[in-house]
Design a protein around this motif. Structure first.
Motif, PDB file in Angstrom:
ATOM      1  N   THR A 105       0.807  -1.221   0.000  1.00  0.00           N
ATOM      2  CA  THR A 105       0.000   0.000   0.000  1.00  0.00           C
ATOM      3  C   THR A 105       0.843   1.275   0.000  1.00  0.00           C
ATOM      4  O   THR A 105       0.282   2.375  -0.094  1.00  0.00           O
ATOM      5  N   ASP A 123      -2.217   0.857  -7.243  1.00  0.00           N
ATOM      6  CA  ASP A 123      -2.537   2.072  -6.495  1.00  0.00           C
ATOM      7  C   ASP A 123      -4.033   2.376  -6.581  1.00  0.00           C
ATOM      8  O   ASP A 123      -4.655   2.747  -5.574  1.00  0.00           O
ATOM      9  N   ASN A 126      -5.808  -0.062  -4.434  1.00  0.00           N
ATOM     10  CA  ASN A 126      -5.686   0.314  -3.023  1.00  0.00           C
ATOM     11  C   ASN A 126      -6.713   1.379  -2.656  1.00  0.00           C
ATOM     12  O   ASN A 126      -7.303   1.346  -1.563  1.00  0.00           O
ATOM     13  N   ARG A 130      -9.646   1.067   0.228  1.00  0.00           N
ATOM     14  CA  ARG A 130      -9.915   2.029   1.304  1.00  0.00           C
ATOM     15  C   ARG A 130     -11.377   2.484   1.282  1.00  0.00           C
ATOM     16  O   ARG A 130     -12.013   2.622   2.338  1.00  0.00           O
TER      17      ARG A 130
END
Length: 247
Positions: A105, A123, A126, A130
């Motif tokens: 991360t 990315d 990720n 979230r």
């Protein structure tokens, strides 16, 4: 005799130079990694081959060099659950930065077009993870409010509609990104990673509904990397599922 020796030395140097043309170099610095170990594996179409374990120096720095047999993926991990994947070209140097305890991360990549593509893909994934965590946390909070009698069933039902809508939006956002990623990078092995990206353990590209993306990825790889083992393996996978999922 002297001339023969010089000729022999020159020949050996030339051979050594030719032998290094396929070498890749992976190096980097991981914060909090001083004295700790990273592991590097080669990812073949069938399995993961252990290549090396490297103890990071006092500054968290490491270097790895390898004679790459063909273009393929390399898994760099600090644990089984925390890893990054790079996709170097022959003769390329990849520089990796990040935090040892949260590598997947926090990492960044310098060098290597395809490796940077994979970083961009990860990315964005990720970011989706979230967003998912926030949605799940909101729903759990609402469930607790319901259990504590602070909201009614009807109020929880309304709140659940909101979190469900947010989930669908987050899924659609990740799916849209992956579709564009594949369409923009046909011919790159990075599209294989994108093709199998999940969101909340649900495939973003389902072959049952979107088999055309499997076909497109295969066509791109056959055009640019026809003899690569990953292309050949993927071709077999596509052929084995075409009858079932093709419309």
């Amino acid at each position: 005799m002297k001339r023969r020796i010089l000729t022999a030395v020159a020949t050996l140097l030339l051979l050594a130079s030719c032998g290094n043309k396929n070498d890749i170099k992976i190096e980097g610095t991981l914060q909090g990694g001083a004295g700790k170990v990273i592991y590097i594996e080669e990812m073949t179409p069938d399995t993961r081959l252990f290549l090396d374990s490297i103890t990071l120096d006092s500054k968290g720095h490491f270097k790895f060099r390898y004679a790459m047999p063909y273009k393929t993926f390399y898994n760099i991990h600090t644990s089984e659950a925390d890893y990054v994947v790079v996709l170097p070209d022959m003769g390329e140097t990849i520089t990796l930065e990040g935090c040892y305890d949260s590598l997947s991360t926090t990492y960044r990549i310098k060098g290597g077009t395809d490796s940077q593509l994979l970083w961009q893909l990860q990315d964005y994934s990720n970011n989706g993870s979230r967003a998912l965590q926030e949605i799940v946390a909101a729903d759990q909070q609402n469930q607790q409010l319901l259990a504590d009698g602070k909201i009614t069933e009807a109020q929880y039902s309304d709140a659940r509609k909101v979190t469900d809508s947010l989930y669908l939006d987050a899924f659609a956002d990740q799916q849209h990104y992956v579709v564009n990623f594949i369409e923009d990078n046909l011919g790159s092995l990075a599209t294989l990673i994108a093709l199998y990206k999940p969101f909340n353990n649900r495939p973003l590209i389902n072959p049952k509904d979107s088999f055309e993306f499997y076909e497109a990825v295969l066509e791109g790889l056959q055009e640019y990397l026809p003899d690569n083992p990953h292309t050949l393996s993927f071709k077999n996978q596509v052929e084995s599922t075409r009858f079932q999922y093709a419309r």
